[in-house]
Scaffold this active site. Structure first.
Site, PDB file in Angstrom:
ATOM      1  N   TYR A  84      54.446 -47.591  89.985  1.00 50.63           N
ATOM      2  CA  TYR A  84      53.329 -48.220  89.895  1.00 50.63           C
ATOM      3  C   TYR A  84      53.381 -49.637  90.024  1.00 50.63           C
ATOM      4  O   TYR A  84      52.397 -50.259  89.650  1.00 50.63           O
ATOM      5  CB  TYR A  84      52.656 -47.683  88.556  1.00 50.63           C
ATOM      6  CG  TYR A  84      52.606 -46.317  87.977  1.00 50.63           C
ATOM      7  CD1 TYR A  84      52.042 -45.295  88.668  1.00 50.63           C
ATOM      8  CD2 TYR A  84      53.175 -45.974  86.946  1.00 50.63           C
ATOM      9  CE1 TYR A  84      52.115 -43.943  88.051  1.00 50.63           C
ATOM     10  CE2 TYR A  84      53.255 -44.594  86.389  1.00 50.63           C
ATOM     11  CZ  TYR A  84      52.481 -43.744  87.083  1.00 50.63           C
ATOM     12  OH  TYR A  84      52.625 -42.368  86.700  1.00 50.63           O
ATOM     13  N   CYS A 137      70.382 -46.956  94.890  1.00 48.88           N
ATOM     14  CA  CYS A 137      70.393 -47.573  96.100  1.00 48.88           C
ATOM     15  C   CYS A 137      68.809 -47.226  96.634  1.00 48.88           C
ATOM     16  O   CYS A 137      68.489 -46.567  97.397  1.00 48.88           O
ATOM     17  CB  CYS A 137      71.311 -46.677  96.881  1.00 48.88           C
ATOM     18  SG  CYS A 137      72.859 -46.950  96.176  1.00 48.88           S
ATOM     19  N   GLU A 138      68.160 -48.023  96.133  1.00 45.97           N
ATOM     20  CA  GLU A 138      66.445 -48.290  96.629  1.00 45.97           C
ATOM     21  C   GLU A 138      66.183 -49.623  96.389  1.00 45.97           C
ATOM     22  O   GLU A 138      66.331 -50.101  95.445  1.00 45.97           O
ATOM     23  CB  GLU A 138      65.603 -47.289  95.958  1.00 45.97           C
ATOM     24  CG  GLU A 138      66.111 -45.773  95.875  1.00 45.97           C
ATOM     25  CD  GLU A 138      65.174 -45.092  96.938  1.00 45.97           C
ATOM     26  OE1 GLU A 138      64.452 -45.542  97.625  1.00 45.97           O
ATOM     27  OE2 GLU A 138      65.632 -43.808  97.100  1.00 45.97           O
TER      28      GLU A 138
END
Ligand SMILES: *Cc1c(COP(=O)(O)O)cnc(C)c1O
Length: 431
Positions: free
Chosen positions: A326, A354-355
């Site tokens: 959010y 890993c993002e």
């Protein structure tokens, strides 16, 4: 109204939960680590109970906000009921010692087996969200010779003025039944012989910061209840007004518990037009749990960049999903107060996953002195923190500690790697 530092703060220079030093807990249990204050759960429960005075009521904690068994057991012990959205949560509530007579079951997608399980447990009420669910519930209840108590979840079409992902009371949201569906059910109640329609429920959203959407919804609900009673030919016995009251994460000024209770008393209490006719159920989640916990994490690396450092910590979006989900704000404090002194510069506080969405704070002022090895605390993470955690990147979820004054207890250890892969097979064989 709860704020991030009600039960957490610096004691002799170290950030602490009640009387327990977080650096001591990090040493003993490792990081990332959720740490909860027991008193922080009881306080809003007791305040709200008192403030509701002579309004007949039941406070059902929304289990999805924090479902740790010790937390639920504590809330059950002080008298809270439970609001569930799955059979897993039902099992948790029962295991934690919750009375089934204080359990309500919400959710748009209950399955037949979930309904059967809740019927077998004789819960207080099903909050029914569709006509097809009502038919299924009636059929399941008939099959076991029971009558299921039902509250129809009314979608009052009010704008909760909150984040679109946690807004649930608008016509376009998937939740609840609209007026015409409720009236239709009322006039065709003979079609549902396995249920007893005893109430209406609403839940218009979460992290709501003003009372006016609640008041709009209450007024519409009273009107809806009167109309439904006419169709049914019998009175309703309770109204479930849901949860959704916001808390302070940063500088928000949510309604106080006293003001919220006053609004309920005004519309449903003994001096209202309804003269305490209905028992009032509430389903607070965030209000009880949000500021009852912090997530403790250690800085792994500090990567200097022109104009903005990256601070890489050992907690990731798998441990605390709200910022990635959010864009939500959490206060971040150094555990050792001295590490927070001196110059501050803008940093991105990020996790190891890993993002690129694995980011807890963007361009946040952060002390220059904080380096690899230092501990930090993410504030206001007691609700929708651990319950939203996953094992993404094959990372075990954080452990959890419950603090009670000077005492603390490990109330959930981290799962081991073997436990994480326990249900998997390779070529037909268990690993
Ligand atoms: C999530 C939820 C709640 C709790 O909401 P909070 O904002 O945490 O108070 C209550 N009732 C229902 C039906 C919910 O889905």
């Amino acid at each position: 109204m709860s704020t991030p530092l009600d039960h957490f703060g610096y004691r002799r220079g170290t950030f602490s939960a009640e009387k327990v030093s977080l650096s001591k807990l990090a040493e003993e249990f490792g990081t990332p680590l959720y740490v909860y204050s027991k008193a922080a759960f009881s306080e809003p429960f007791n305040q709200l109970t008192q403030a509701l005075g002579d309004v007949p009521h039941l406070l059902c904690f929304a289990v999805k906000a924090n479902s740790n068994l010790s937390v639920l057991a504590h809330l059950a012990k002080i008298g809270a009921g439970m609001d569930l959205v799955s059979s897993g949560e039902l099992k948790r509530a029962l295991r934690a010692g919750s009375a089934s007579s204080k359990i309500v079951f919400s959710g748009v997608g209950k399955t037949r087996s979930e309904i059967e399980e809740a019927l077998a447990a004789s819960i207080f009420s099903f909050n029914v969200e569709s006509i097809s669910e009502l038919s299924l519930l009636s059929e399941c209840a008939m099959a076991v010779g029971k009558t299921a108590r039902v509250a129809l979840r009314f979608n009052p079409d009010v704008d909760a003025q909150t984040h679109p992902y946690i807004s649930t009371g608008l016509k376009e949201n998937k939740f609840g039944l609209d007026r015409s569906e409720i009236l239709k059910i009322g006039s065709q109640k003979a079609k549902y012989p396995g249920v007893e329609i005893s109430g209406l429920s609403i839940h218009i959203g979460s992290q709501i910061l003003s009372l006016s959407p609640f008041e709009d919804a209450f007024i519409k609900t009273k009107r809806m209840a009167a109309e439904l009673e006419k169709k049914l030919g019998h009175p309703l016995s309770f109204l479930d007004l849901g949860g959704g009251v916001g808390i302070t994460y940063d500088r928000e000024k949510p309604p106080t518990i006293a003001a919220y209770a006053k609004l309920i008393t005004k519309h449903f209490g003994s001096k209202s037009d309804l003269k305490s006719r209905y028992r009032i159920l509430l389903e607070p989640g965030r209000m009880f749990a949000g500021n009852a916990g912090v997530l403790l994490s250690r800085v792994l690396h500090r990567k200097p960049r022109k104009g903005k450092d990256f601070v890489i910590v050992d907690a990731g979006m798998n441990d605390l999903a709200r910022p990635a989900l959010y864009g939500s704000y959490h206060g971040i404090l150094p555990v050792e107060k001295s590490r927070g002194l001196g110059k501050q510069s803008k940093c991105d506080i990020v996790g190891p996953v890993c993002e690129s969405s694995d980011c807890f704070a963007k361009s946040r002022k952060f002390p220059d002195r904080l380096r690899a090895g230092d501990l930090i605390a993410f504030l206001s993470t007691g609700a929708y923190g651990m319950t939203m955690a996953s094992e993404y990147n094959t990372r075990s979820r954080p452990a959890e500690i419950l603090v009670d004054q000077g005492h603390y207890e490990l109330v959930r250890r981290r799962e081991t790697f073997e436990e994480m892969i326990d249900a998997e097979v390779i070529r037909g064989k268990l690993k």
